[in-house]
Design a protein around this motif. Structure first.
Motif, PDB file in Angstrom:
ATOM      1  N   LEU A 104      10.686  -0.562  10.368  1.00 44.90           N
ATOM      2  CA  LEU A 104       9.526  -1.487   9.622  1.00 44.90           C
ATOM      3  C   LEU A 104       8.148  -0.978   9.698  1.00 44.90           C
ATOM      4  N   LEU A 105       7.311  -1.346   8.597  1.00 48.53           N
ATOM      5  CA  LEU A 105       5.752  -1.001   9.044  1.00 48.53           C
ATOM      6  C   LEU A 105       5.249  -2.616   9.405  1.00 48.53           C
ATOM      7  N   ASP A 106       4.588  -2.489  10.473  1.00 47.79           N
ATOM      8  CA  ASP A 106       4.295  -3.890  11.272  1.00 47.79           C
ATOM      9  C   ASP A 106       2.815  -3.870  10.484  1.00 47.79           C
ATOM     10  N   ALA A 107       1.926  -5.109  10.963  1.00 41.66           N
ATOM     11  CA  ALA A 107       0.870  -5.549  10.526  1.00 41.66           C
ATOM     12  C   ALA A 107      -0.483  -4.644  10.598  1.00 41.66           C
ATOM     13  N   ASN A 108      -0.086  -3.717  11.628  1.00 44.59           N
ATOM     14  CA  ASN A 108      -1.277  -2.774  12.113  1.00 44.59           C
ATOM     15  C   ASN A 108      -0.920  -1.418  11.338  1.00 44.59           C
ATOM     16  N   ASP A 109       0.031  -1.322  10.412  1.00 42.48           N
ATOM     17  CA  ASP A 109       0.650  -0.271   9.690  1.00 42.48           C
ATOM     18  C   ASP A 109       1.170   0.915  10.641  1.00 42.48           C
ATOM     19  N   ASN A 110       1.664   0.290  11.898  1.00 46.67           N
ATOM     20  CA  ASN A 110       2.622   1.194  12.680  1.00 46.67           C
ATOM     21  C   ASN A 110       3.888   1.172  12.520  1.00 46.67           C
ATOM     22  N   LEU A 111       4.441   2.354  12.217  1.00 42.65           N
ATOM     23  CA  LEU A 111       5.991   2.668  11.987  1.00 42.65           C
ATOM     24  C   LEU A 111       6.750   2.360  13.450  1.00 42.65           C
ATOM     25  N   ARG A 112       7.620   1.139  13.205  1.00 37.64           N
ATOM     26  CA  ARG A 112       8.435   0.868  14.274  1.00 37.64           C
ATOM     27  C   ARG A 112       9.901   0.932  13.874  1.00 37.64           C
ATOM     28  N   GLY A 137      -4.081  -0.955  -0.699  1.00 37.52           N
ATOM     29  CA  GLY A 137      -3.168  -0.814   0.434  1.00 37.52           C
ATOM     30  C   GLY A 137      -1.821  -0.533  -0.068  1.00 37.52           C
ATOM     31  N   ARG A 138      -0.909  -0.493   0.955  1.00 37.30           N
ATOM     32  CA  ARG A 138       0.612   0.121   0.440  1.00 37.30           C
ATOM     33  C   ARG A 138       1.442  -0.896   0.825  1.00 37.30           C
ATOM     34  N   ARG A 139       1.327  -2.065   1.207  1.00 37.57           N
ATOM     35  CA  ARG A 139       2.294  -3.152   1.519  1.00 37.57           C
ATOM     36  C   ARG A 139       3.052  -3.824   0.394  1.00 37.57           C
ATOM     37  N   ALA A 140       2.439  -3.544  -0.931  1.00 36.14           N
ATOM     38  CA  ALA A 140       3.058  -4.142  -2.149  1.00 36.14           C
ATOM     39  C   ALA A 140       2.964  -3.131  -3.141  1.00 36.14           C
ATOM     40  N   PRO A 141       3.565  -3.247  -4.162  1.00 37.49           N
ATOM     41  CA  PRO A 141       3.841  -2.295  -5.292  1.00 37.49           C
ATOM     42  C   PRO A 141       2.649  -1.569  -5.729  1.00 37.49           C
ATOM     43  N   ASN A 142       2.726  -0.353  -6.040  1.00 43.05           N
ATOM     44  CA  ASN A 142       1.472   0.383  -6.547  1.00 43.05           C
ATOM     45  C   ASN A 142       1.524  -0.142  -8.071  1.00 43.05           C
ATOM     46  N   LEU A 143       0.181  -0.527  -8.376  1.00 48.14           N
ATOM     47  CA  LEU A 143      -0.151  -1.017  -9.673  1.00 48.14           C
ATOM     48  C   LEU A 143      -0.677   0.070 -10.678  1.00 48.14           C
ATOM     49  N   THR A 144      -0.880   1.427 -10.355  1.00 45.60           N
ATOM     50  CA  THR A 144      -1.320   2.180 -11.113  1.00 45.60           C
ATOM     51  C   THR A 144      -1.112   2.416 -12.655  1.00 45.60           C
ATOM     52  N   GLU A 145       0.141   2.301 -12.927  1.00 44.77           N
ATOM     53  CA  GLU A 145       0.877   2.417 -14.229  1.00 44.77           C
ATOM     54  C   GLU A 145       1.727   0.942 -14.430  1.00 44.77           C
ATOM     55  N   VAL A 146       1.188   0.025 -13.897  1.00 44.11           N
ATOM     56  CA  VAL A 146       2.180  -1.261 -14.009  1.00 44.11           C
ATOM     57  C   VAL A 146       2.121  -1.713 -15.492  1.00 44.11           C
ATOM     58  N   GLY A 147       0.999  -1.337 -16.339  1.00 44.22           N
ATOM     59  CA  GLY A 147       1.009  -1.886 -17.617  1.00 44.22           C
ATOM     60  C   GLY A 147       1.929  -1.160 -18.586  1.00 44.22           C
TER      61      GLY A 147
END
Length: 273
Positions: free
Chosen positions: A220-228, A160-170
């Motif tokens: 904002l980006l709502d719960a259905n991933d719609n840009l509002r 998902g994209r609703r939280a930080p991308n963790l690809t390089e979090v280490g």
């Protein structure tokens, strides 16, 4: 006829001159680039390193830890400087920061920046990653299957994209910081990840991830991933939520499971480092 002859002669001279001029230009550019990459830190004495340590502790410990071991920012004791592979590059990172990250620019003298760079270089004695107690393979199963963390977080382009991308979090976060984030997710929530709850002109309640906000409008980006997008003057209510939507795992996972999850997250770094 005379004008045409003169023009032809001029073009011939230009054509003969261009290769030579181009060679001179490329040689000069190459020499300049060589000078820029060959710049070395002129402040590397023990006195400079001590001064750099004092400056570091005034400006840098909140992210990198008191001795550079990492916290919110990367561990500087590992000798892995992805954006500062040369002295000149490290000077630039300290001076101008890194766009798109928490690393800000710093307003100090050139000598002060060089001294901080010298101190940071002096920290990289271990040259290896920190030791963690858990099993990253078991942690990956907890992340992707048991807790379905990828519903909100992306790893290597999946999720998902609703939280930080963790690809390089280490690379960006220390094991202690990662564990603290799992136990108390509200301890450090950057404004980029705040949410909004609003009631529009029709009385409908809308919640979502806060993308942009200024004096007059919000997006904002709502719960259905719609840009509002909304004009503030048209809203009945607007509430900014500065806490994390993520639950605490302190009482949901065992100590071993927390160790495993931290080990997996800390393993997420480029080139296997």
């Amino acid at each position: 006829m005379a004008l045409r002859k003169d023009t032809s002669m001029m073009l011939g001279r230009i054509q003969r001159f261009l290769p030579t001029a181009l060679c001179v230009f490329l040689a000069a550019a190459g020499a300049l680039a060589g000078q820029q990459t060959a710049v070395e830190n002129p402040y590397t004495s023990a006195k400079d390193i001590a001064a750099g340590e004092q400056t570091f502790r005034s400006y840098c410990t909140i992210c990198h830890g008191r001795t550079g071991e990492g916290a919110k920012g990367p561990d500087l004791t590992l000798g892995i400087f992805r954006n500062a592979t040369s002295d000149a590059a490290m000077f630039s990172v300290i001076r101008y920061g890194i766009p798109g990250t928490d690393m800000p620019r710093h307003y100090m003298s050139d000598a002060g920046i060089w001294q901080v760079a010298a101190y940071v270089r002096s920290l990289s004695a271990r040259g290896s990653t920190a030791e963690v107690a858990g099993d990253p393979v078991a942690g990956a199963r907890i992340f992707h299957e048991q807790e379905n963390c990828s519903q909100c977080h992306a790893v290597d382009g999946r999720g998902g994209r609703r939280a930080p991308n963790l690809t390089e979090v280490g690379w960006r976060r220390s094991p202690d910081y990662l564990r603290a984030s799992l136990v108390d997710p509200n301890a450090d929530v950057p404004p980029k990840w705040w949410s909004l709850r609003l009631i529009d002109s029709d009385g409908a309640t809308v919640t979502g991830w806060r993308l942009n906000e200024d004096t007059y409008s919000v997006r904002l980006l709502d719960a259905n991933d719609n840009l509002r997008a909304f004009e503030k003057r048209d809203l009945r209510e607007l509430e900014r939520i500065e806490t994390s939507p993520m639950m605490s795992y302190e009482d949901m996972l065992s100590e071993q499971e927390l160790d495993d999850l931290v080990a997996y997250l800390y393993s997420l770094r480029s080139n296997g480092r």
